[in-house]
Design a protein around this motif. Structure first.
Motif, PDB file in Angstrom:
ATOM      1  N   LYS A 573      -2.020   4.715  -2.623  1.00 59.04           N
ATOM      2  CA  LYS A 573      -2.826   4.108  -1.568  1.00 59.04           C
ATOM      3  C   LYS A 573      -2.722   4.969  -0.310  1.00 59.04           C
ATOM      4  O   LYS A 573      -1.643   5.506  -0.015  1.00 59.04           O
ATOM      5  CB  LYS A 573      -2.349   2.689  -1.247  1.00 59.04           C
ATOM      6  CG  LYS A 573      -2.590   1.669  -2.345  1.00 59.04           C
ATOM      7  CD  LYS A 573      -2.150   0.278  -1.906  1.00 59.04           C
ATOM      8  CE  LYS A 573      -2.431  -0.747  -3.006  1.00 59.04           C
ATOM      9  NZ  LYS A 573      -2.028  -2.124  -2.575  1.00 59.04           N
ATOM     10  N   PHE A 575      -4.394   5.505   3.934  1.00 64.03           N
ATOM     11  CA  PHE A 575      -5.185   4.986   5.059  1.00 64.03           C
ATOM     12  C   PHE A 575      -5.380   6.117   6.073  1.00 64.03           C
ATOM     13  O   PHE A 575      -4.481   6.449   6.838  1.00 64.03           O
ATOM     14  CB  PHE A 575      -4.458   3.805   5.718  1.00 64.03           C
ATOM     15  CG  PHE A 575      -5.165   3.270   6.946  1.00 64.03           C
ATOM     16  CD1 PHE A 575      -6.447   2.734   6.864  1.00 64.03           C
ATOM     17  CD2 PHE A 575      -4.550   3.303   8.190  1.00 64.03           C
ATOM     18  CE1 PHE A 575      -7.096   2.242   7.984  1.00 64.03           C
ATOM     19  CE2 PHE A 575      -5.186   2.812   9.322  1.00 64.03           C
ATOM     20  CZ  PHE A 575      -6.460   2.284   9.216  1.00 64.03           C
ATOM     21  N   PHE A 577      -7.381   7.876   9.426  1.00 61.49           N
ATOM     22  CA  PHE A 577      -8.179   7.567  10.621  1.00 61.49           C
ATOM     23  C   PHE A 577      -7.889   8.640  11.662  1.00 61.49           C
ATOM     24  O   PHE A 577      -6.959   9.437  11.503  1.00 61.49           O
ATOM     25  CB  PHE A 577      -7.847   6.168  11.172  1.00 61.49           C
ATOM     26  CG  PHE A 577      -6.456   6.034  11.734  1.00 61.49           C
ATOM     27  CD1 PHE A 577      -6.215   6.046  13.098  1.00 61.49           C
ATOM     28  CD2 PHE A 577      -5.366   5.874  10.878  1.00 61.49           C
ATOM     29  CE1 PHE A 577      -4.937   5.913  13.604  1.00 61.49           C
ATOM     30  CE2 PHE A 577      -4.077   5.737  11.372  1.00 61.49           C
ATOM     31  CZ  PHE A 577      -3.864   5.761  12.739  1.00 61.49           C
ATOM     32  N   ILE A 591      -2.499   1.138  12.590  1.00 58.36           N
ATOM     33  CA  ILE A 591      -2.171   1.043  11.164  1.00 58.36           C
ATOM     34  C   ILE A 591      -1.830  -0.393  10.783  1.00 58.36           C
ATOM     35  O   ILE A 591      -2.321  -0.933   9.783  1.00 58.36           O
ATOM     36  CB  ILE A 591      -1.001   1.987  10.833  1.00 58.36           C
ATOM     37  CG1 ILE A 591      -1.408   3.448  11.050  1.00 58.36           C
ATOM     38  CG2 ILE A 591      -0.536   1.782   9.392  1.00 58.36           C
ATOM     39  CD1 ILE A 591      -0.256   4.432  10.946  1.00 58.36           C
ATOM     40  N   SER A 594      -4.651  -2.918  10.446  1.00 54.80           N
ATOM     41  CA  SER A 594      -5.510  -2.773   9.276  1.00 54.80           C
ATOM     42  C   SER A 594      -4.789  -3.372   8.070  1.00 54.80           C
ATOM     43  O   SER A 594      -3.587  -3.152   7.865  1.00 54.80           O
ATOM     44  CB  SER A 594      -5.824  -1.295   9.031  1.00 54.80           C
ATOM     45  OG  SER A 594      -6.356  -1.096   7.747  1.00 54.80           O
ATOM     46  N   SER A 595      -5.510  -4.108   7.263  1.00 50.47           N
ATOM     47  CA  SER A 595      -4.890  -4.734   6.092  1.00 50.47           C
ATOM     48  C   SER A 595      -4.351  -3.697   5.119  1.00 50.47           C
ATOM     49  O   SER A 595      -3.217  -3.812   4.629  1.00 50.47           O
ATOM     50  CB  SER A 595      -5.902  -5.644   5.389  1.00 50.47           C
ATOM     51  OG  SER A 595      -7.051  -4.897   5.003  1.00 50.47           O
ATOM     52  N   ILE A 596      -5.134  -2.638   4.852  1.00 50.04           N
ATOM     53  CA  ILE A 596      -4.662  -1.606   3.932  1.00 50.04           C
ATOM     54  C   ILE A 596      -3.516  -0.814   4.554  1.00 50.04           C
ATOM     55  O   ILE A 596      -2.564  -0.420   3.873  1.00 50.04           O
ATOM     56  CB  ILE A 596      -5.828  -0.676   3.509  1.00 50.04           C
ATOM     57  CG1 ILE A 596      -5.354   0.379   2.517  1.00 50.04           C
ATOM     58  CG2 ILE A 596      -6.451  -0.010   4.719  1.00 50.04           C
ATOM     59  CD1 ILE A 596      -4.875  -0.170   1.203  1.00 50.04           C
ATOM     60  N   GLY A 597      -3.590  -0.578   5.873  1.00 51.37           N
ATOM     61  CA  GLY A 597      -2.506   0.122   6.544  1.00 51.37           C
ATOM     62  C   GLY A 597      -1.208  -0.646   6.486  1.00 51.37           C
ATOM     63  O   GLY A 597      -0.131  -0.072   6.220  1.00 51.37           O
ATOM     64  N   ILE A 600       0.398  -0.477   3.064  1.00 46.85           N
ATOM     65  CA  ILE A 600       1.087   0.781   2.791  1.00 46.85           C
ATOM     66  C   ILE A 600       2.453   0.809   3.480  1.00 46.85           C
ATOM     67  O   ILE A 600       3.463   1.185   2.873  1.00 46.85           O
ATOM     68  CB  ILE A 600       0.215   1.964   3.262  1.00 46.85           C
ATOM     69  CG1 ILE A 600      -1.046   2.056   2.401  1.00 46.85           C
ATOM     70  CG2 ILE A 600       0.988   3.274   3.228  1.00 46.85           C
ATOM     71  CD1 ILE A 600      -2.074   3.030   2.913  1.00 46.85           C
ATOM     72  N   MET A 629      -2.941  10.292   8.354  1.00 51.29           N
ATOM     73  CA  MET A 629      -3.018   9.568   7.081  1.00 51.29           C
ATOM     74  C   MET A 629      -1.621   9.097   6.689  1.00 51.29           C
ATOM     75  O   MET A 629      -0.674   9.897   6.664  1.00 51.29           O
ATOM     76  CB  MET A 629      -3.597  10.449   5.965  1.00 51.29           C
ATOM     77  CG  MET A 629      -3.770   9.695   4.633  1.00 51.29           C
ATOM     78  SD  MET A 629      -4.336  10.732   3.261  1.00 51.29           S
ATOM     79  CE  MET A 629      -6.031  11.061   3.736  1.00 51.29           C
ATOM     80  N   ALA A 631       0.340   7.140   3.540  1.00 52.58           N
ATOM     81  CA  ALA A 631       0.096   6.905   2.121  1.00 52.58           C
ATOM     82  C   ALA A 631       1.380   6.448   1.446  1.00 52.58           C
ATOM     83  O   ALA A 631       2.488   6.623   1.992  1.00 52.58           O
ATOM     84  CB  ALA A 631      -0.447   8.169   1.463  1.00 52.58           C
TER      85      ALA A 631
END
Length: 638
Positions: A573, A575, A577, A591, A594-597, A600, A629, A631
């Motif tokens: 995964k 993220f 930006f 980060i 953000s839900s994905i951030g 991670i 990024m 990850a």
């Protein structure tokens, strides 16, 4: 007696040096031979005193003596002024050049812009005042000082006046200096972290110095606010100006005042005539159709000093040198340049458009100023560029830039995003433009007189008099600069690698602390972090180049690298930006928001490894774009 001998020796050395430099020895020898031969023809004896007298009266020797005396006076004047000019500035002096030395002697009464230095806050919360100076092609900036009531701004800068008239063999004299209508622009900015605010712009008329008996004069600049805050004092700035070398005979004060007043009156008369013409032009335009009066046609705009200017005055051809390599790169730079926060003060709602020198020095612009800057740079790259004044589809006022290419190709450049759109009549594009009212550049102004002002049906063939009403070239040229803007851009710095490394290290610390609070351990994979680099560079290139397949190829290579790097059975995964500020804490908050951030950073599973990679791209005028990024790689459990 010793002093006389020393003086005679000095003159003798100067004469000998001048003769060697100009290769005059052979000419003097021939002249002596001719005089002696002529004397011998008239008399059987030659009188040495007569030969010397005729030799001194000759034009060759008289010219030599005058040059030596002028050089001697210049050296004496330079020695006299050397005490007030620092040694490192004196080393820059070139013989035969005249200079203007400007010394900042501190500020006073900066009450409304006090900093936050009285409390022990973080370093990026410290407020500083910085002075920028522009003098045609010469530009300087003082070091930032703490923003206090009496800022201690003490620095000196040397302007070479000879550069205003390149190729002139002699040092500029009184009359030539007086005719130089080139003021010094002083911009005062307040910087706090990555936020820069333009406080004041002052135009300094230095030519009054030509009437002073002394080569050095003191000035007090009363700094006023910007735009609608023009009547609000910012502070006082003390200056000291010195002409190097000093004038042999200053001009009369009434003569200088009369000349400067005459120049001002002539400029005022030209402006009055243009305003009269513009009113008549607008009357004709609005009488042609009832709908024309409601169209977004902008003829005048207020500048940073509260002066109403013809909009064409805000655009001038500007060559960026090696600071920018392409129009696309210029668009990206201006799009990420900090923007002035949108808010209206009670004093008025007019947003000032910055003139070009101020736009470059302010480091923070509104959309109107960004468009005039981009249009100027595109003109420098040789493009047929225009500023467009219109509205968005929502009806709100908006400006953007247009370039016209061959075969009726029209491209719109959106300054807020850096995007470009190809315009085709009758087709809707991905942009948000609704209507068009007027277009202009550095020498022409047009207003649309088509049946509709909707952008998708607009014909941008400006030469079509049925579609566009043009202001006369003689009228517009009377208000615009003929010469391009010579002010240089500050080139990109070379500290991108250091900035990227620092951000990565600080982000790792923040992630470790956050995971520790969540009861999680942290392990970072250096190789996986390195594998993320091509993706970040691909993102920036894709934005600059406008999506011509570069991004797809880059992501294809990135996917191949991940498949080769990740262990079998692991989930990946990431993220990515970008940001233009300089705060790792703000980036970390982005980060977590953000839900994905957050997934991670708070990743759970078997054999969890984390990766952080940063890429800082440096642009002119201290503008930085940082891609980041985060990850993770893990094997799902259960």
């Amino acid at each position: 007696m010793a002093e006389n001998n020393s003086g005679n020796q000095t003159v003798e050395d100067a004469l000998r040096s001048e003769m060697e430099r100009e290769n005059l020895q052979s000419a003097v020898d021939r002249l002596i031979h001719e005089i002696v031969s002529e004397e011998a023809g008239h008399s059987s004896t030659v009188d040495p005193e007569s030969v010397v007298a005729r030799l001194l009266d000759s034009s060759t020797v008289q010219s030599l003596v005058q040059r030596v005396l002028a050089s001697s006076r210049s050296e004496q004047t330079s020695c006299h002024l050397s005490g007030s000019i620092p040694s490192h500035i004196q080393e820059q002096l070139v013989p035969g050049h005249r200079y203007l030395y400007l010394k900042l002697c501190g500020g006073r009464a900066f009450v409304d812009h006090l900093g936050v230095n009285a409390t022990p806050l973080a370093a990026d919360s410290q407020a500083f005042i910085k002075i920028h100076l522009a003098f045609q092609s010469q530009r300087f900036e003082a070091h930032g000082v703490p923003c206090v009531c009496e800022p201690k701004i003490y620095e000196g800068f040397l302007f070479d006046l000879q550069l205003l008239k390149p190729g002139l063999p002699n040092m500029l004299d009184n009359a030539e200096l007086l005719t130089m209508d080139v003021p010094i622009t002083i911009a005062v900015v307040r910087q706090q972290g990555a936020t820069t605010t333009l406080l004041s712009v002052h135009t300094l008329e230095w030519r009054s110095l030509l009437a002073q008996p002394s080569a050095t004069s003191k000035f007090v600049c009363q700094l006023m606010g910007i735009g609608s805050e023009l009547q609000v004092p910012v502070g006082l700035l003390d200056l000291e100006l010195t002409l190097v070398p000093a004038l042999e005979s200053p001009l009369n004060t009434p003569a200088v005042s009369e000349y400067l007043e005459g120049t001002k009156n002539r400029a005022g008369e030209k402006r009055r005539l243009f305003i009269s013409y513009a009113r008549e032009w607008w009357r004709e335009y609005t009488e042609a159709s009832a709908s024309h009066s409601s169209r977004p046609v902008r003829i005048f705009a207020m500048d940073e000093c509260g002066k109403n200017r013809f909009v064409c005055e805000f655009v001038r051809r500007l060559e960026a040198g090696r600071a920018l390599r392409s129009p696309e790169e210029a668009t990206r730079w201006i799009s990420v340049m900090p923007s002035i926060p949108v808010h209206e003060l009670p004093a008025g709602s007019s947003k000032p458009w910055y003139t070009l020198p101020t736009a470059l020095m302010s480091h923070s612009l509104n959309n109107e100023s960004k468009c005039s800057l981009l249009c100027s740079i595109l003109l420098g790259f040789g493009l047929d560029s225009w500023v467009c004044v219109g509205t968005r589809r929502s009806g709100s006022p908006h400006v953007w830039v247009m370039t016209r290419g061959p075969y009726s190709a029209y491209t719109f450049w959106e300054i807020t995003t850096g995007s470009r759109y190809l315009h085709r009549v009758g087709q809707k594009a991905a942009h948000d433009y609704g209507t068009i009212g007027s277009v202009f550049n550095n020498d022409s102004f047009y207003a649309t007189c088509q049946a509709t002002d909707k952008i998708e049906y607009c014909n941008f063939s400006l030469e079509d008099s049925n579609a566009w009403k043009k202001m006369s070239f003689s009228a517009t040229s009377s208000m615009t600069e003929k010469m391009p803007c010579l002010m240089p851009l500050i080139p990109p710095t070379n500290d991108g690698i250091k900035k990227s490394t620092d951000i990565e290290l600080q982000l790792q610390v923040l992630i470790i602390e956050h995971r520790s609070d969540c009861g999680l351990s942290s392990h970072f994979d250096k190789h996986l972090s390195y594998v993320l680099s091509p993706a970040l560079w691909s993102y920036e290139r894709e934005i600059v180049e406008g999506g011509n397949g570069t991004e797809n190829k880059g992501m294809e290579l990135f996917s191949a690298a991940l498949m080769h790097t990740l262990p079998e059975g692991h989930t990946f995964k990431a993220f990515p930006f970008y940001f233009v500020h300089r705060s790792p804490r703000r980036a970390f908050n982005t980060i977590l928001n953000s839900s994905i951030g957050r997934e991670i950073v708070e990743c759970r599973g078997d054999k969890v490894t984390l990766a952080v990679r940063s890429l800082t791209v440096c642009y002119p005028e201290y503008v930085y774009v940082t891609w980041l990024m985060v990850a993770c790689s893990f094997r799902p459990v259960g």
